[in-house]
Design a protein around this motif. Structure first.
Motif, mmCIF file in Angstrom:
data_model
loop_
_atom_site.group_PDB
_atom_site.id
_atom_site.type_symbol
_atom_site.label_atom_id
_atom_site.label_comp_id
_atom_site.label_asym_id
_atom_site.label_seq_id
_atom_site.Cartn_x
_atom_site.Cartn_y
_atom_site.Cartn_z
ATOM 1 N N ARG A 190 2.080 7.132 -3.066
ATOM 2 C CA ARG A 190 1.610 6.881 -1.700
ATOM 3 C C ARG A 190 2.750 6.963 -0.697
ATOM 4 O O ARG A 190 2.548 7.393 0.441
ATOM 5 C CB ARG A 190 0.871 5.543 -1.634
ATOM 6 C CG ARG A 190 -0.456 5.612 -2.399
ATOM 7 C CD ARG A 190 -1.355 4.455 -2.121
ATOM 8 N NE ARG A 190 -0.869 3.171 -2.560
ATOM 9 C CZ ARG A 190 -1.109 2.625 -3.750
ATOM 10 N NH1 ARG A 190 -1.829 3.283 -4.651
ATOM 11 N NH2 ARG A 190 -0.643 1.437 -4.040
ATOM 12 N N THR B 192 -7.121 9.821 -5.630
ATOM 13 C CA THR B 192 -7.091 8.382 -5.898
ATOM 14 C C THR B 192 -6.161 7.663 -4.930
ATOM 15 O O THR B 192 -6.521 6.634 -4.346
ATOM 16 C CB THR B 192 -6.650 8.117 -7.352
ATOM 17 O OG1 THR B 192 -7.607 8.708 -8.225
ATOM 18 C CG2 THR B 192 -6.536 6.639 -7.645
ATOM 19 N N HIS B 193 -4.974 8.200 -4.727
ATOM 20 C CA HIS B 193 -4.009 7.570 -3.823
ATOM 21 C C HIS B 193 -4.440 7.697 -2.364
ATOM 22 O O HIS B 193 -4.243 6.777 -1.568
ATOM 23 C CB HIS B 193 -2.611 8.134 -4.052
ATOM 24 C CG HIS B 193 -2.013 7.642 -5.320
ATOM 25 N ND1 HIS B 193 -1.540 6.356 -5.472
ATOM 26 C CD2 HIS B 193 -1.830 8.245 -6.519
ATOM 27 C CE1 HIS B 193 -1.081 6.197 -6.701
ATOM 28 N NE2 HIS B 193 -1.259 7.325 -7.350
ATOM 29 N N VAL C 106 0.842 -1.198 0.000
ATOM 30 C CA VAL C 106 0.000 0.000 0.000
ATOM 31 C C VAL C 106 0.878 1.249 0.000
ATOM 32 O O VAL C 106 0.624 2.202 -0.732
ATOM 33 C CB VAL C 106 -0.961 0.017 1.221
ATOM 34 C CG1 VAL C 106 -1.732 1.334 1.293
ATOM 35 C CG2 VAL C 106 -1.906 -1.167 1.163
ATOM 36 N N GLU D 5 -8.608 3.441 2.669
ATOM 37 C CA GLU D 5 -9.170 2.083 2.701
ATOM 38 C C GLU D 5 -8.307 1.149 3.549
ATOM 39 O O GLU D 5 -8.823 0.241 4.196
ATOM 40 C CB GLU D 5 -9.307 1.532 1.286
ATOM 41 C CG GLU D 5 -10.423 2.173 0.490
ATOM 42 C CD GLU D 5 -10.395 1.810 -0.987
ATOM 43 O OE1 GLU D 5 -9.493 1.053 -1.430
ATOM 44 O OE2 GLU D 5 -11.284 2.297 -1.716
ATOM 45 N N LYS E 222 -6.878 4.925 -1.476
ATOM 46 C CA LYS E 222 -6.214 3.645 -1.181
ATOM 47 C C LYS E 222 -5.671 3.647 0.243
ATOM 48 O O LYS E 222 -5.795 2.658 0.967
ATOM 49 C CB LYS E 222 -5.066 3.394 -2.163
ATOM 50 C CG LYS E 222 -5.485 3.127 -3.570
ATOM 51 C CD LYS E 222 -5.848 1.687 -3.729
ATOM 52 C CE LYS E 222 -6.050 1.380 -5.205
ATOM 53 N NZ LYS E 222 -6.665 0.108 -5.419
#
Length: 101
Positions: free
Chosen positions: A16, A50-51, A10, A57, A54
């Motif tokens: 990220r 978008t990143h 991740v 989440e 992630k």
């Protein structure tokens, strides 16, 4: 022996990693505004969002939407889990780069 396969996937994505590294500089329970993070990382709003999704989440980042007067603002912060994951990631990376360490 520690290997690249032990790095958190991740966080391992370049953007990220930059996000978590930047948010890790915020002291304690502090947060950073979305526009400030976007400016520091020179990313488009869509790419950053978008990143961040992630990371959110995975439980690594909290996203808090608020208002400053009438203006909506989004604040971002590493969670305790996210901070620990970043610390583990950097420790693993150090052990890969300097195995004799």
């Amino acid at each position: 022996m520690t290997g690249v396969d032990e790095l958190d996937p991740v966080i391992h994505a370049a953007v990220r990693l930059r996000i978590t590294a930047t948010l890790a500089t915020v002291p304690g329970d502090g947060s950073m505004s979305f526009p400030r993070l976007q400016e520091l990382l020179d990313l488009t709003a869509g790419n950053l969002a978008t990143h961040l999704r992630k990371l959110e989440e995975a439980g690594y980042v909290t996203v808090e939407k608020a208002h400053r007067g009438r203006v909506p603002v989004t604040y971002l912060a590493l969670t305790t889990t996210g901070r620990r994951a970043f610390e583990d990631y950097t420790a693993t990376l150090r052990s890969i780069l300097d195995p004799a360490g």
